[in-house]
Design a protein around this motif. Structure first.
Motif, mmCIF file in Angstrom:
data_model
loop_
_atom_site.group_PDB
_atom_site.id
_atom_site.type_symbol
_atom_site.label_atom_id
_atom_site.label_comp_id
_atom_site.label_asym_id
_atom_site.label_seq_id
_atom_site.Cartn_x
_atom_site.Cartn_y
_atom_site.Cartn_z
ATOM 1 N N UNK A 6 -2.648 77.063 28.674
ATOM 2 C CA UNK A 6 -1.511 77.885 28.301
ATOM 3 C C UNK A 6 -1.580 78.398 26.872
ATOM 4 N N UNK A 7 -2.496 77.875 26.088
ATOM 5 C CA UNK A 7 -2.628 78.294 24.692
ATOM 6 C C UNK A 7 -3.781 79.275 24.466
ATOM 7 N N UNK A 8 -4.580 79.535 25.476
ATOM 8 C CA UNK A 8 -5.709 80.463 25.368
ATOM 9 C C UNK A 8 -5.799 81.263 26.661
ATOM 10 N N UNK A 9 -5.927 82.580 26.519
ATOM 11 C CA UNK A 9 -5.975 83.453 27.691
ATOM 12 C C UNK A 9 -7.074 84.490 27.550
ATOM 13 N N UNK A 10 -7.813 84.693 28.627
ATOM 14 C CA UNK A 10 -8.773 85.800 28.680
ATOM 15 C C UNK A 10 -7.926 87.047 28.898
ATOM 16 N N UNK A 52 -12.767 79.928 31.056
ATOM 17 C CA UNK A 52 -12.666 79.464 29.678
ATOM 18 C C UNK A 52 -12.221 78.017 29.737
ATOM 19 N N UNK A 53 -12.995 77.127 29.086
ATOM 20 C CA UNK A 53 -12.653 75.694 29.157
ATOM 21 C C UNK A 53 -13.059 74.982 27.881
ATOM 22 N N UNK A 54 -12.526 73.785 27.744
ATOM 23 C CA UNK A 54 -12.942 72.822 26.729
ATOM 24 C C UNK A 54 -13.307 71.565 27.504
ATOM 25 N N UNK A 55 -14.567 71.157 27.434
ATOM 26 C CA UNK A 55 -15.002 70.025 28.253
ATOM 27 C C UNK A 55 -14.788 70.366 29.714
ATOM 28 N N UNK A 56 -14.106 69.483 30.448
ATOM 29 C CA UNK A 56 -13.818 69.722 31.858
ATOM 30 C C UNK A 56 -12.455 70.368 32.075
ATOM 31 N N UNK A 57 -11.704 70.606 30.998
ATOM 32 C CA UNK A 57 -10.357 71.157 31.110
ATOM 33 C C UNK A 57 -10.391 72.692 31.100
ATOM 34 N N UNK A 58 -9.989 73.295 32.222
ATOM 35 C CA UNK A 58 -9.949 74.751 32.326
ATOM 36 C C UNK A 58 -8.704 75.251 31.599
ATOM 37 N N UNK A 59 -8.921 76.208 30.673
ATOM 38 C CA UNK A 59 -7.817 76.807 29.923
ATOM 39 C C UNK A 59 -7.327 78.085 30.590
ATOM 40 N N UNK A 60 -8.250 78.857 31.158
ATOM 41 C CA UNK A 60 -7.910 80.096 31.836
ATOM 42 C C UNK A 60 -9.121 80.546 32.647
#
Length: 170
Positions: A23-27, A118-126
């Motif tokens: 929710x803090x980063x969006x393509x 778009x992710x950090x580690x295994x957590x998908x951000x968008x």
């Protein structure tokens, strides 16, 4: 000085990397099929960040590649509301006139049947998916989440607003 996992240097001082949460980063925009220059040279992708975060550890990938994490000893800070432009080529004489490129885009954008994650580690951000890219026209996502074709020209004549807020979709 050796940095531990999850750390970066902020003006000479080690600190914890501030990663975005879902929710803090969006393509928000992508150019998969440039017309003004060669396909690979003109590809780019834009990400908008709601809060102050670091880019360290972010990964852009698609369904066929795992992508590479952004790695740097220095904290790669982004201000709240910042738009970060990832491009395959940083040279404005070769990339269709992109004046400001923030980071290299190692991912190649397919012209059809693509999903960008778009992710950090295994957590998908968008993530975004598209069936077919239009030649010379970026795909934009407005502030309400509506998806549309770009209508403003940039650089050498392709349409998009790379690194800037997107207009409202009609």
């Amino acid at each position: 000085l050796v940095l531990g996992p999850g750390m970066c240097m902020d003006d000479g001082t080690p600190r914890q990397i501030v990663s975005p949460s879902p929710g803090e980063a969006s393509i928000t925009e992508w150019m998969a099929s440039p017309l003004a220059v060669g396909n690979r040279d003109g590809e780019w992708l834009e990400v908008r960040f709601e809060n102050a975060v670091d880019l360290n550890g972010l990964v852009l990938s698609d369904l066929s590649s795992s992508g590479n994490a952004i790695e740097a000893e220095d904290c790669l800070k982004v201000a709240p509301g910042g738009h970060v432009l990832f491009a395959r080529n940083a040279n404005p004489m070769e990339n269709g006139g992109l004046e400001r490129v923030d980071l290299e885009l190692s991912l190649s954008l397919n012209n059809s049947d693509e999903t960008i994650v778009l992710r950090v580690g295994d957590q998908v951000l968008d993530s975004v998916s598209y069936e077919r890219a239009k030649a010379g026209i970026a795909t934009q996502v407005d502030a309400l989440g509506n998806v549309c074709d770009a209508v403003q020209a940039y650089g050498d004549g392709d349409l998009g607003t790379p690194g800037a807020p997107n207009p409202w979709c009609a």
